[in-house]
Scaffold this active site. Structure first.
Site, mmCIF file in Angstrom:
data_model
loop_
_atom_site.group_PDB
_atom_site.id
_atom_site.type_symbol
_atom_site.label_atom_id
_atom_site.label_comp_id
_atom_site.label_asym_id
_atom_site.label_seq_id
_atom_site.Cartn_x
_atom_site.Cartn_y
_atom_site.Cartn_z
ATOM 1 C CG HIS A 231 -11.766 40.017 -0.263
ATOM 2 N ND1 HIS A 231 -12.276 39.824 -1.529
ATOM 3 C CD2 HIS A 231 -11.419 38.801 0.205
ATOM 4 C CE1 HIS A 231 -12.197 38.537 -1.826
ATOM 5 N NE2 HIS A 231 -11.688 37.906 -0.799
ATOM 6 C CD GLU B 57 -13.166 29.927 -4.887
ATOM 7 O OE1 GLU B 57 -13.193 31.044 -4.341
ATOM 8 O OE2 GLU B 57 -12.149 29.449 -5.426
ATOM 9 C CG ASP C 126 -15.338 34.172 -5.659
ATOM 10 O OD1 ASP C 126 -15.783 35.312 -5.899
ATOM 11 O OD2 ASP C 126 -14.136 33.964 -5.416
ATOM 12 C CB CYS D 276 -14.186 27.894 3.781
ATOM 13 S SG CYS D 276 -13.841 28.079 2.024
#
Length: 594
Positions: free
Chosen positions: A200, A447, A471, A518
């Site tokens: 992240h 995911e 993920d 996304c």
């Protein structure tokens, strides 16, 4: 002397500037700039913390038992001496007054400087005194952390101390919460010792549209405060104190990159249509409501992913209530001027912990593998009151524009039914209180391989799906995406990943359900045509990536691309197969993503 440090390229471009170090610490340290007129307040905080620690040490010394070894009292005396050392106090104060660091950051910065000086001493006894400095610093940081919560990052003031010199941030790691604090600040690039391409830290760096290198291992140890650095976000190289010739070469490359970006910007508001007439939606990923205007400016036709968990971070244990969340969601919805906004329910866990630990998190705080633990929808369902509070806030915002609700990390039918029940209860509570809301489409993030392999079941319950490639790749390949030690195995070109994604897109299209991507693959131009071939017609990415992806779409023929999809999915070597099909190799190495 110039040296090179190698890491993983995660946000492209060239950054040149002076290093600002964020020292690692066993204490969670808040890092933010303060306005110049608040420097005196920070110095007062520092002095008060020093007084508290001095009292603690004096009390410890006074209460030592009579049979305690004399070395203990001597150690406490050393710590007291360091605490009251005026030279050390003035040096720490310098970071606050001259650099506009908050008190905690000033302590950690000066501790880092001293620690390096001790490391270079030849005398072994003196080298070991570094531990005393660090222990005193951690006592100070502990008191400061209790004395005052974190404050928002100051956008002003920070530039004052740097003059015209650009700044780059160097750290062992930067938590998502701290990355959020630095967003919109003066930093033109980031370097971290740890992390992967889809950690992240990397994701937020890309959202800030600045060059970044992660997984650079020794960077924070080798780089010193104010060193000149070049961050090559294309190659994953950090050059420390470059020679004039190297510096000029990279400045030329930096100018070329800026010209290319300016050229792409002309495509921002052009319709996204392929050569054979296929219309493609390009949406934006955002972290905060304030990111929405940048999404519109970049030409996005909506928000495909609003990461709501960033509203829950940097709050010193106080989570946002329903009204605060509602105001944030409404702000984003209104800023998009009627375009759709997809809000993902809070995706907390793994590398995005909260400041505050719930009962469930306390039990799982030391889980061996948090990525497989209580996170995303699992965490939300374990906190039903908090979950319904967020759902009510999102649905209240739907009265002000088109809102979609996205549930992360679904895999089990029981989770789906529980989430749907929570939505129904939230709606009923809004009706009973007379709060207006509109119908909200309910979507699932794909995911987990289990979700990808049970699409017919999921599509019976959800209105749309969105593929979270970060993920999905992590769980398919059993690779911790934040661990640089195995980053070379994180491969979006892996046949299993491509086949799962193709299956999800095909199943959704067959069922007439909207499907988007996304994750980071959506903004990586190496995969733009691959996803078009699979039948994808909706991409959601960081606003800065929209123009380059649109350029690929404008030049693509989906019919020709789709004709080669079968061979691509059947291949053991998809990269070479794709090169044969398109006549060019995907940008970068097979395992790199933009």
């Amino acid at each position: 002397m110039s040296i090179q440090v190698f890491g993983l390229p995660v946000s492209r471009g060239i950054a040149i500037g002076r290093a600002v170090l964020v020292a690692s610490s066993r204490v969670d340290v808040a890092h933010y700039f303060v306005e110049p007129d608040r420097a005196a307040d920070e110095v007062t905080r520092l002095r008060q913390a020093r007084d508290v620690v001095a009292l603690e040490l004096e009390t410890l010394k006074r209460d030592l038992p009579g049979d305690a070894p004399p070395e203990l009292a001597a150690l406490l005396d050393v710590h007291l001496m360091l605490l009251h050392d005026e030279t050390l106090a003035e040096a720490t104060k310098h970071w606050i007054v001259e650099r506009h660091y908050n008190a905690e950051w000033a302590v950690s910065a000066q501790t880092e400087v001293l620690a390096r000086q001790f490391d270079e001493m030849e005398d072994e006894y003196l080298r070991e005194r570094k531990a005393d400095i660090e222990q005193v610093a951690e006592r100070l940081l502990g008191v400061l952390a209790k004395a005052k919560p974190r404050l928002p990052l100051s956008g002003g003031g920070a530039r004052d101390f740097a003059g015209e010199d650009p700044l780059v941030l160097v750290a062992n790691d930067i938590a998502p919460a701290d990355m959020l604090q630095f967003k919109g600040s003066v930093f033109t690039g980031f370097v971290t010792d740890v992390g992967g391409r889809t950690s992240h830290t990397a994701i937020v760096a890309r959202s800030m549209d600045i060059p970044a290198v992660v997984g650079a291992r020794e960077a924070s140890r080798l780089v010193r405060q104010d060193d000149w650095l070049i961050i090559d976000g294309d190659a994953g190289v950090v050059v420390v104190n470059p020679s004039p010739i190297v510096l000029e070469e990279y400045r030329f490359r930096q100018r070329q990159s800026e010209l290319e970006r300016a050229r792409l910007d002309r495509l921002r508001h052009m319709p996204s249509v392929t050569l054979d007439g296929q219309s493609v939606e390009l949406l934006a990923n955002i972290e905060l409501p304030g990111d929405a205007p940048a999404a519109l400016e970049a030409g996005a036709v909506g928000v495909g992913l609003f990461r709501s968990e960033f509203l829950f971070m940097n709050r010193n244990g106080e989570l946002p209530d329903e009204d605060e969340q509602f105001e944030a969601y409404r702000s984003a919805v209104q800023a998009m001027n009627g375009l759709p906004v997809t809000i993902r329910t809070v995706d907390i866990g793994a590398d995005k912990p909260l400041d505050r630990l719930t009962v469930h998190e306390l039990r799982h705080e030391h889980a061996l593998n948090p990525a497989l633990g209580l996170r995303a929808i699992r965490w939300s369902l374990s906190e039903p009151a908090m979950f319904r509070q967020q759902l009510r806030a999102i649905m209240r915002a739907s009265a002000y524009g088109k809102v979609r609700l996205l549930i992360p990390m679904v895999a089990h039918r029981s989770e789906i039914l529980a989430a749907i029940d929570a939505v129904a209860r939230a709606k009923q509570q809004l009706r009973e209180s007379g709060q207006p809301f509109n119908d909200v489409e309910l979507g699932a993030m794909i995911e987990i391989p289990a979700a990808a392999m049970t699409m017919p079941m999921l599509l019976r319950y959800f209105d749309f799906v969105s593929i979270g490639t970060n993920d999905l790749i992590q769980y398919t390949l059993a690779i911790d995406r934040a661990d640089e030690a195995v980053a070379h195995l994180y491969d979006p070109w892996h046949p299993a990943v491509l086949r799962l994604m193709a299956g999800v897109i095909s199943a959704a299209n067959t069922a007439g359900k909207h499907v988007s991507v996304c994750g980071e693959m959506a903004g990586d131009t190496a995969f733009t045509e691959v996803l078009l071939a699979m039948g994808l017609r909706c991409y959601s990415m960081h606003p800065a990536q929209i123009s380059s992806v649109k350029q690929r779409i404008l030049r693509a023929d989906t019919a020709r691309l789709a004709a080669g999809l079968g061979a691509l999915l059947a291949s053991d070597d998809p990269v070479n197969e794709w090169q044969t099909l398109t006549g060019r190799r995907p940008a970068g190495e097979p395992t790199l993503i933009n």
